[in-house]
Design a protein around this motif. Structure first.
Motif, PDB file in Angstrom:
ATOM      1  N   UNK A 272       0.859  -1.189   0.000  1.00 27.23           N
ATOM      2  CA  UNK A 272       0.000   0.000   0.000  1.00 27.23           C
ATOM      3  C   UNK A 272       0.896   1.240   0.000  1.00 27.23           C
ATOM      4  N   UNK A 273       0.647   2.109  -0.949  1.00 30.24           N
ATOM      5  CA  UNK A 273       1.477   3.308  -1.093  1.00 30.24           C
ATOM      6  C   UNK A 273       0.603   4.551  -1.106  1.00 30.24           C
ATOM      7  N   UNK A 274       1.231   5.641  -0.702  1.00 31.20           N
ATOM      8  CA  UNK A 274       0.566   6.941  -0.695  1.00 31.20           C
ATOM      9  C   UNK A 274       1.285   7.805  -1.739  1.00 31.20           C
ATOM     10  N   UNK A 275       0.586   8.674  -2.453  1.00 33.79           N
ATOM     11  CA  UNK A 275       1.275   9.473  -3.484  1.00 33.79           C
ATOM     12  C   UNK A 275       2.394  10.352  -2.908  1.00 33.79           C
ATOM     13  N   UNK A 276       2.263  10.729  -1.642  1.00 33.08           N
ATOM     14  CA  UNK A 276       3.294  11.568  -1.023  1.00 33.08           C
ATOM     15  C   UNK A 276       4.339  10.656  -0.365  1.00 33.08           C
ATOM     16  N   UNK A 277       5.598  10.660  -0.876  1.00 29.33           N
ATOM     17  CA  UNK A 277       6.596   9.746  -0.305  1.00 29.33           C
ATOM     18  C   UNK A 277       6.934  10.067   1.147  1.00 29.33           C
ATOM     19  N   UNK A 278       6.626  11.292   1.612  1.00 30.65           N
ATOM     20  CA  UNK A 278       6.911  11.670   2.996  1.00 30.65           C
ATOM     21  C   UNK A 278       5.795  11.295   3.962  1.00 30.65           C
ATOM     22  N   UNK A 279       4.741  10.702   3.434  1.00 32.71           N
ATOM     23  CA  UNK A 279       3.575  10.359   4.251  1.00 32.71           C
ATOM     24  C   UNK A 279       3.930   9.292   5.295  1.00 32.71           C
ATOM     25  N   UNK A 280       3.512   9.515   6.554  1.00 34.08           N
ATOM     26  CA  UNK A 280       3.915   8.575   7.616  1.00 34.08           C
ATOM     27  C   UNK A 280       2.728   7.975   8.380  1.00 34.08           C
ATOM     28  N   UNK A 281       1.522   8.187   7.870  1.00 33.92           N
ATOM     29  CA  UNK A 281       0.364   7.759   8.670  1.00 33.92           C
ATOM     30  C   UNK A 281      -0.170   6.376   8.303  1.00 33.92           C
ATOM     31  N   UNK A 282       0.473   5.711   7.352  1.00 30.77           N
ATOM     32  CA  UNK A 282      -0.034   4.407   6.936  1.00 30.77           C
ATOM     33  C   UNK A 282       0.081   3.366   8.044  1.00 30.77           C
ATOM     34  N   UNK A 283       1.235   3.316   8.701  1.00 31.29           N
ATOM     35  CA  UNK A 283       1.420   2.227   9.675  1.00 31.29           C
ATOM     36  C   UNK A 283       0.411   2.252  10.814  1.00 31.29           C
ATOM     37  N   UNK A 284       0.096   3.436  11.376  1.00 35.19           N
ATOM     38  CA  UNK A 284      -0.977   3.448  12.393  1.00 35.19           C
ATOM     39  C   UNK A 284      -2.327   2.985  11.833  1.00 35.19           C
ATOM     40  N   UNK A 285      -2.611   3.352  10.590  1.00 36.47           N
ATOM     41  CA  UNK A 285      -3.884   2.924   9.996  1.00 36.47           C
ATOM     42  C   UNK A 285      -3.882   1.403   9.798  1.00 36.47           C
ATOM     43  N   UNK A 286      -2.752   0.878   9.356  1.00 37.07           N
ATOM     44  CA  UNK A 286      -2.621  -0.576   9.162  1.00 37.07           C
ATOM     45  C   UNK A 286      -2.799  -1.296  10.504  1.00 37.07           C
ATOM     46  N   UNK A 287      -2.184  -0.734  11.559  1.00 43.08           N
ATOM     47  CA  UNK A 287      -2.306  -1.358  12.890  1.00 43.08           C
ATOM     48  C   UNK A 287      -3.768  -1.355  13.343  1.00 43.08           C
ATOM     49  N   UNK A 288      -4.480  -0.257  13.026  1.00 39.08           N
ATOM     50  CA  UNK A 288      -5.901  -0.166  13.392  1.00 39.08           C
ATOM     51  C   UNK A 288      -6.692  -1.264  12.672  1.00 39.08           C
ATOM     52  N   UNK A 289      -6.384  -1.463  11.394  1.00 33.54           N
ATOM     53  CA  UNK A 289      -7.069  -2.496  10.599  1.00 33.54           C
ATOM     54  C   UNK A 289      -6.789  -3.887  11.170  1.00 33.54           C
ATOM     55  N   UNK A 290      -5.527  -4.151  11.482  1.00 35.70           N
ATOM     56  CA  UNK A 290      -5.154  -5.454  12.038  1.00 35.70           C
ATOM     57  C   UNK A 290      -5.901  -5.676  13.353  1.00 35.70           C
TER      58      UNK A 290
END
Ligand SMILES: [Fe+2]
Length: 320
Positions: A272-290
């Motif tokens: 899963x990628x975000x268009x902004x390479x500096x984006x850092x909020x994916x991992x918390x969202x992934x943890x929420x999903x898990x």
């Protein structure tokens, strides 16, 4: 076999590699039998007949593609192509959690053939290239080139860089499977040398993608569907705004204990990628999903069940 990712000390899977190379993919007997079918097809050229040999589509798209392709069972015994396709699907389920593999093309690159840079963002999640090319051949080129994920301009502003810092080049070794993120620009290095087709680059290729939940174990599909659909609906509703900009697959592997509780939920694939390479909020969202999947409750059953659930961000295939 290459692994798609690796567990770090927290037990969280690292993001899946953009390119996976598996050498010796098929049992050697099967790979060699397929190669022998190809050799037999090209043997005795003076005796080739229209009904057996007018089988190649010279695919020429100016600026993009120059090679020959066909349906493999016109050259290779159908049962062998099926055995390859089954092995590929099994591998894809085990490593990527993706149960759909397109029926392959068989492509031939003789001298002058190549593919220019392109992506297959709407054709699959991962591309596959399985080589039946001879290791010792009287041609050069034919490498699959896959661009690095880093920005080729901004990451080299103040230093020189060449070739493999911009792309990975994977030789078409015999019995090698290459699987790569279909969104990454890729191409095929021009082949030069002998015009003899048996010396060329010969590959089976196509695309892998998700085909819903994969279930194995005590719980039946009918038993897992209601709680799973309910959770997927809730997650879609709650996280749609946060998830809107992401693109790519996240595959979860959920182990359900006999009593119906989730014993483990691991990230199998994370592309899963975000268009902004500096984006850092994916991992918390992934943890929420898990976390949400860990809270699932299923009916009690006679034993353990393993579910593989692909989650797709950025919409289905074929819609840009
Ligand atoms: Fe492609």
């Amino acid at each position: 076999m290459s692994r798609a990712g690796s567990n770090n000390s927290d037990g969280v899977m690292a993001p899946t590699a953009p390119v996976i190379v598996v050498d010796g993919f098929l049992p050697p007997d099967l790979a060699l039998a397929m190669r022998r079918d190809i050799q037999a097809h090209f043997a005795n050229p003076a005796q080739h007949r229209p009904e057996t040999h007018q089988v190649w589509n010279y695919w020429f798209v100016p600026g993009s593609y120059t090679y020959l392709r066909t349906t493999p069972e016109k050259i290779i015994e159908q049962g062998r192509v099926e055995a390859f396709h089954n092995a590929l699907r099994d591998w894809s389920i085990a490593v990527l959690g993706m149960a759909r593999a397109t029926w392959p093309y068989l492509s031939l690159y003789v001298s002058g053939c190549r593919q220019n840079w392109h992506n297959d963002s709407v054709n699959g999640r991962f591309g596959f290239v399985y080589s039946l090319t001879r290791d010792e051949r009287r041609t050069i080129g034919g490498e699959t080139l896959v661009r690095r994920e880093a920005d080729p301009f901004r990451t080299h502003l103040a230093r020189a860089a060449v070739g493999d810092e911009f792309y990975q080049a994977i030789e078409p070794r015999f019995n090698r499977l290459v699987v790569f993120d279909d969104r990454l620009p890729h191409s095929v290095e021009r082949v030069d040398g002998s015009m003899d087709p048996v010396e060329g680059r010969l590959v089976l290729h196509g695309h892998l993608s998700e085909a819903g939940t994969v279930v194995a174990g005590a719980l039946s599909e009918e038993m897992i569907t209601p709680p799973l659909l309910e959770l997927l609906g809730q997650v879609r509703e709650e996280l749609s705004a946060e998830a809107a900009l992401y693109n790519g697959p996240l595959t979860l592997r959920i182990t359900v204990a006999a009593g119906g509780m989730v014993a483990a939920c691991e990230v199998m694939v994370d592309r899963v990628l975000h268009p902004d390479p500096g984006h850092v909020e994916w991992e918390p969202l992934r943890a929420k999903l898990v976390g949400r999947f860990k809270g699932l409750r299923f009916p009690a059953a006679g034993g353990e069940t393993v579910l593989i659930q692909p989650l797709l961000f950025g919409g289905p295939l074929g819609q840009g």
